[in-house]
Design an enzyme around this catalytic site. Structure first.
Site, short mmCIF file in Angstrom:
data_model
loop_
_atom_site.label_atom_id
_atom_site.label_comp_id
_atom_site.label_asym_id
_atom_site.label_seq_id
_atom_site.Cartn_x
_atom_site.Cartn_y
_atom_site.Cartn_z
N ARG A 92 0.83 -12.90 -1.37
CA ARG A 92 -0.18 -11.99 -0.80
C ARG A 92 -1.17 -12.73 0.10
O ARG A 92 -1.70 -12.15 1.06
CB ARG A 92 -0.91 -11.27 -1.93
CG ARG A 92 -1.81 -10.13 -1.46
CD ARG A 92 -2.33 -9.34 -2.65
NE ARG A 92 -3.11 -8.18 -2.26
CZ ARG A 92 -4.43 -8.04 -2.47
NH1 ARG A 92 -5.12 -9.00 -3.08
NH2 ARG A 92 -5.05 -6.94 -2.10
N ILE A 111 -6.01 -4.13 2.88
CA ILE A 111 -4.77 -4.37 2.16
C ILE A 111 -4.95 -3.79 0.76
O ILE A 111 -5.96 -4.04 0.10
CB ILE A 111 -4.43 -5.88 2.12
CG1 ILE A 111 -3.11 -6.12 1.36
CG2 ILE A 111 -5.55 -6.69 1.53
CD1 ILE A 111 -2.64 -7.59 1.43
N SER A 112 -4.00 -2.99 0.32
CA SER A 112 -4.12 -2.33 -0.98
C SER A 112 -4.08 -3.35 -2.11
O SER A 112 -3.46 -4.42 -1.99
CB SER A 112 -3.01 -1.31 -1.17
OG SER A 112 -3.14 -0.24 -0.27
N PRO A 113 -4.69 -3.02 -3.25
CA PRO A 113 -4.63 -3.90 -4.41
C PRO A 113 -3.19 -4.05 -4.90
O PRO A 113 -2.37 -3.13 -4.76
CB PRO A 113 -5.49 -3.18 -5.46
CG PRO A 113 -6.35 -2.27 -4.67
CD PRO A 113 -5.53 -1.84 -3.50
N PRO A 114 -2.86 -5.18 -5.49
CA PRO A 114 -1.49 -5.41 -5.96
C PRO A 114 -0.97 -4.33 -6.91
O PRO A 114 0.20 -3.92 -6.80
CB PRO A 114 -1.57 -6.76 -6.65
CG PRO A 114 -2.69 -7.46 -5.94
CD PRO A 114 -3.68 -6.40 -5.62
#
Length: 428
Positions: free
Chosen positions: A60, A86-89
């Site tokens: 990431r 960026i979206s959270p994992p």
């Protein structure tokens, strides 16, 4: 581990736990990546082993700006420029799992962003077609994906509302931004029997839906409440309900209504270690929300975003009722239960320090906390977070409200009960 202030500074879409420290070497990155997947993906509900393996193999840190890489393996959204993130994992893993990727699938992604979601999909499917409306982001993502050697990801700069007709039909479609309703071109480009996952709704009140195409029509299944950045372009021009930042208000602050489609409290999303309970002692109505946690530093919370225009609203009155049972501070002394609000500008970057209402640790019956909070003039949205904030024990909340405040910070609503006494140092 980030402090209470840092937690809200970097929040845009979701809040979670922060399991690792800043990166200083390749070994550190590998440890941080695997710890993130263990603690924030596998241990919180993702079961698909192929998805978990893809998360472990996707670095990431390669998809975030250099000044954000120290936080790349925290379970949080991070800004990537142009008001995007960026979206959270966990969100990436959850949406990928719900998509049910197959090695033979051809997948369309709307909203390339950094390229991270496409990279996670790459080893799971045959081909990924991904579209980004913001030209500079689209070109940067294409360069990153090429540099990292992804061969089956096809990128395009354009309005995702129109899909990618010459490459259709697609077996699966994933939309990582929120339209008010599903664009018809995407319905047309999804093959019969295919799956589409997309957050649908208003700017700050959305539901993540999984659709299956049956007999030419979409059959919906609501997954959970959520908040993504809006789908721009044609989707935004067609939006009927626009946010009104001059009249900010929380939804469902008394927890009396559960959403029929998700069985969670209306208005709130990204709940962790929380449940709505019937309580005859509730300060308002019959229900309260209760958070429990036995791991210091772990996030037990609920959040809600609201529109607020700092040019029209100078101050907010915040109020809530809280009850605690055997609460202890988390891994740092400021991890105690309460309420946080953070303000963001047009570009979704944080404005100043978050404001908080902090309760005592220990055990106490219902107490009301209140504050008059200044609103930055550049504010266009705010995110409210309630919960244990990393503390352990149990805390219940009710009648959580925000109202336009007086310009005189000493003026508060008529009903007022003093905040609980501060705990003694030994209590922490």
């Amino acid at each position: 581990m980030p402090t209470r202030v840092q937690q809200l500074h970097y929040l845009v879409l979701i809040l979670g736990a922060w399991p690792c420290a800043a990166l200083s070497s390749a070994d550190d990155e590998s440890v941080a990546l695997h710890r993130m997947v263990d603690q924030e993906v596998a241990e919180v509900g993702i079961k698909n082993e192929r998805v978990i393996a893809a998360m472990r193999s996707t670095r990431r840190a390669q998809f975030v700006p250099s000044d954000e890489r120290a936080k790349a393996y925290f379970d949080m959204a991070l800004p990537i420029g142009h008001g995007q993130s960026i979206s959270p994992p966990f969100v990436v893993a959850y949406m990928t799992e719900q998509l049910d990727p197959d090695p033979a699938d051809r997948v369309l992604e709307i909203g390339t962003g950094s390229g991270y979601q496409a990279a996670v999909l790459s080893p799971l499917v045959k081909d990924v077609y991904t579209i980004e409306i913001e030209e500079s982001l689209g070109k940067r993502a294409a360069s990153t994906l090429a540099r990292l050697g992804y061969k089956n990801i096809h990128t395009r700069v354009g309005d995702g509302y129109q899909g990618w007709p010459e490459a259709a039909p697609f077996d699966k479609i994933i939309v990582t931004c929120s339209p008010e309703k599903v664009p018809q071109p995407l319905v047309d480009q999804l093959r019969e029997g295919g799956r589409l996952i997309v957050p649908i709704g208003e700017r700050f009140q959305q539901t993540l839906y999984l659709f299956k195409k049956e007999n030419g029509k979409l059959v919906s299944h609501a997954l959970e409440h959520t908040m993504f950045v809006p789908m721009t372009g044609a989707a935004e021009r067609q939006r009927v309900v626009q946010p009104d930042g001059s009249h900010p208000a929380l939804h469902g602050g008394s927890f009396e209504q559960l959403s029929a489609d998700t069985d969670t409290p209306a208005g709130w999303y990204y709940l962790r270690h929380a449940k709505v309970q019937t309580d005859p002692t509730a300060p308002d109505g019959k229900h309260v929300i209760t958070f429990t946690n036995d791991v210091p530093g772990r996030s037990a919370r609920a959040l809600q975003a609201i529109a607020i225009d700092g040019r029209a609203v100078a101050r907010l009155n915040a109020s809530l009722w809280i009850r605690a049972h055997e609460v202890k501070a988390g891994t740092t002394p400021d991890q105690t239960p309460g309420f946080l609000i953070s303000f963001f500008g047009e570009d979704r970057k944080p404005l100043g320090n978050p404001q908080s209402l902090e309760a005592a640790v220990g055990s106490f019956d219902w107490q009301q906390l209140e504050a008059n909070i200044p609103v930055p003039v550049d504010a266009r949205m705010a995110i409210v977070w309630i919960g244990l904030m990393g503390a352990t024990g149990e805390a219940s909340f009710d009648d959580v409200t925000l109202a336009i405040g007086s310009s005189n910070p000493s003026v508060l609503p008529a009903r007022r009960i003093s905040k609980p006494s501060a705990p003694q140092p030994s209590d922490r």
